[in-house]
Structures are given as structure tokens and as C-alpha cells.
Motif scaffolding. Sequence first.
Motif, short mmCIF file in Angstrom:
data_model
loop_
_atom_site.label_atom_id
_atom_site.label_comp_id
_atom_site.label_asym_id
_atom_site.label_seq_id
_atom_site.Cartn_x
_atom_site.Cartn_y
_atom_site.Cartn_z
N VAL A 66 21.79 -8.12 3.71
CA VAL A 66 20.73 -7.19 3.31
C VAL A 66 20.03 -7.71 2.06
N ARG A 67 20.78 -8.20 1.09
CA ARG A 67 20.18 -8.75 -0.14
C ARG A 67 19.31 -9.97 0.19
N GLN A 68 19.80 -10.84 1.08
CA GLN A 68 19.04 -12.04 1.47
C GLN A 68 17.74 -11.65 2.17
N VAL A 69 17.84 -10.69 3.08
CA VAL A 69 16.65 -10.24 3.82
C VAL A 69 15.66 -9.59 2.87
N ASN A 70 16.15 -8.74 1.97
CA ASN A 70 15.26 -8.10 1.01
C ASN A 70 14.54 -9.15 0.16
N ALA A 71 15.26 -10.16 -0.29
CA ALA A 71 14.63 -11.21 -1.10
C ALA A 71 13.59 -11.97 -0.29
N PHE A 72 13.91 -12.27 0.97
CA PHE A 72 12.98 -13.00 1.84
C PHE A 72 11.70 -12.19 2.08
N VAL A 73 11.84 -10.92 2.46
CA VAL A 73 10.66 -10.10 2.77
C VAL A 73 9.87 -9.81 1.49
N ASP A 74 10.56 -9.56 0.38
CA ASP A 74 9.85 -9.36 -0.89
C ASP A 74 9.05 -10.61 -1.26
N SER B 233 -5.74 -12.97 -4.83
CA SER B 233 -4.73 -12.18 -4.14
C SER B 233 -5.28 -11.79 -2.77
N ALA B 234 -4.47 -11.97 -1.73
CA ALA B 234 -4.91 -11.59 -0.38
C ALA B 234 -4.77 -10.08 -0.22
N TRP B 235 -3.56 -9.57 -0.32
CA TRP B 235 -3.28 -8.13 -0.30
C TRP B 235 -1.94 -7.93 -0.98
N SER B 236 -1.70 -6.71 -1.39
CA SER B 236 -0.49 -6.42 -2.16
C SER B 236 0.29 -5.28 -1.51
N PHE B 237 1.50 -5.62 -1.05
CA PHE B 237 2.42 -4.63 -0.48
C PHE B 237 3.68 -4.64 -1.33
N LYS B 238 4.07 -3.49 -1.80
CA LYS B 238 5.31 -3.37 -2.58
C LYS B 238 6.22 -2.38 -1.86
N ALA B 239 7.37 -2.88 -1.42
CA ALA B 239 8.32 -2.01 -0.71
C ALA B 239 8.94 -1.02 -1.68
N THR B 240 8.90 0.26 -1.31
CA THR B 240 9.56 1.29 -2.10
C THR B 240 10.88 1.72 -1.45
N ARG B 241 11.05 1.36 -0.18
CA ARG B 241 12.30 1.60 0.54
C ARG B 241 12.34 0.65 1.72
N ARG B 242 13.50 0.11 2.00
CA ARG B 242 13.65 -0.75 3.17
C ARG B 242 15.04 -0.53 3.75
N ASN B 243 15.10 -0.41 5.06
CA ASN B 243 16.36 -0.34 5.79
C ASN B 243 16.47 -1.62 6.60
N VAL B 244 17.65 -2.24 6.56
CA VAL B 244 17.88 -3.51 7.24
C VAL B 244 19.04 -3.35 8.22
N TRP C 84 7.88 -12.82 0.83
CA TRP C 84 6.77 -12.88 1.78
C TRP C 84 5.60 -12.01 1.29
N HIS C 85 5.93 -10.79 0.86
CA HIS C 85 4.88 -9.91 0.32
C HIS C 85 4.27 -10.50 -0.96
N GLU C 86 5.11 -11.11 -1.81
CA GLU C 86 4.61 -11.74 -3.04
C GLU C 86 3.69 -12.92 -2.73
N ASP C 87 4.00 -13.65 -1.66
CA ASP C 87 3.11 -14.75 -1.25
C ASP C 87 1.71 -14.23 -0.97
N ALA C 88 1.60 -13.11 -0.27
CA ALA C 88 0.28 -12.53 0.00
C ALA C 88 -0.36 -12.03 -1.29
N ALA C 89 0.41 -11.38 -2.13
CA ALA C 89 -0.13 -10.84 -3.38
C ALA C 89 -0.66 -11.94 -4.28
N ASN C 90 -0.12 -13.15 -4.13
CA ASN C 90 -0.56 -14.29 -4.95
C ASN C 90 -1.33 -15.32 -4.14
N ALA C 91 -1.76 -14.94 -2.94
CA ALA C 91 -2.57 -15.80 -2.05
C ALA C 91 -1.94 -17.18 -1.85
N ARG C 92 -0.64 -17.18 -1.60
CA ARG C 92 0.06 -18.44 -1.33
C ARG C 92 0.16 -18.62 0.19
#
Length: 163
Positions: free
Chosen positions: A27-35, A84-95, A37-45
Amino acid sequence: MKRFLTACFLFLGLFGHAHAETDPALVRQVNAFVDEWHEDAANARMAYFDKMAKEGVYIGTDRSELWKRDEFKAWARKYFERKSAWSFKATRRNVYASADASIIWFDELLDTPNMGPCMASGVIRKTRKGFEILHYQLSMAVPNEVNGQVKKLIDESAKKATP
């Protein structure tokens, strides 16, 4: 019929096992990976698209937004040329994960500056090289009490678009 019932019980057993006992380290690994991914979009990477499987699918909020990874990358290029492409910040995630942890699925609530609250779900494959997104679906979280108003706006938009 016996085979069908056996298959159903096996599926439910696997789902129940996966749902109840998702490994906290995974769960920690997945959360880090998806977070990330979202940061890549927020920083246009452009690394954002490398995290998607070649056959990966992205479904956006507009009914026309159903892409394979490379189509999505071509469509989104103009957004990734900005800061920045778009910014998504997870406030809750279930894995959740399959028993062998090779397939992972998740759902998340997102805070987005441009669309307000959104919800999304995704499917990830675990490979020897790491994780890759197979499927991601984004939707706007519309409160039930305003659903009628939103539907009316959608209907009006559809009428304008139809000749």
C-alpha cells in the motif's frame, strides 16, 4: 453449473482475501507511485506517461475522453508544455491487490483546483521493473442534491453541440 458456482466462489474468495489483507508495505509503495504520477502532471514532467502501460487506458471526465496511452500523450502534450499540466491531490485512497500482488486496484478522492472534488479509480500491474498503470478513470464528484442541475447543463450543452 457446478463449474460456474466453483468459479464464483473462487472469485469471491480471492476478492475477499485481497480486500481484507492488502500488505501495508505494498500500500505504501502504491501510494508513493500514484502520488508521484500525480506530481509528474502537476510539474509537467513527461515521465507521467512512462508510468502508464503501453496499452494503458485513461478515461477523463468528458464523454469523449477515452484514450490509449499514446493517444492521451498526444492530446495532453499542449498541457505538458506549460509549467503545470493539471494538479490532483489525493485526500483518500484505498488500495487492493490480487493474492499474488501482481494486479493492484485503487480508488481515490482528489482535490483539484480546476474541477473541484473528483473521484478516480485505477488498475496497476506490478512488473519486474516496477508498477505501471493499466487503467485510470477520473470523474467529477457531483453532490446528489445538485445532480439535477448538472444534468440540465449537460443536456443544454448536448443540444448546442447537435446540429
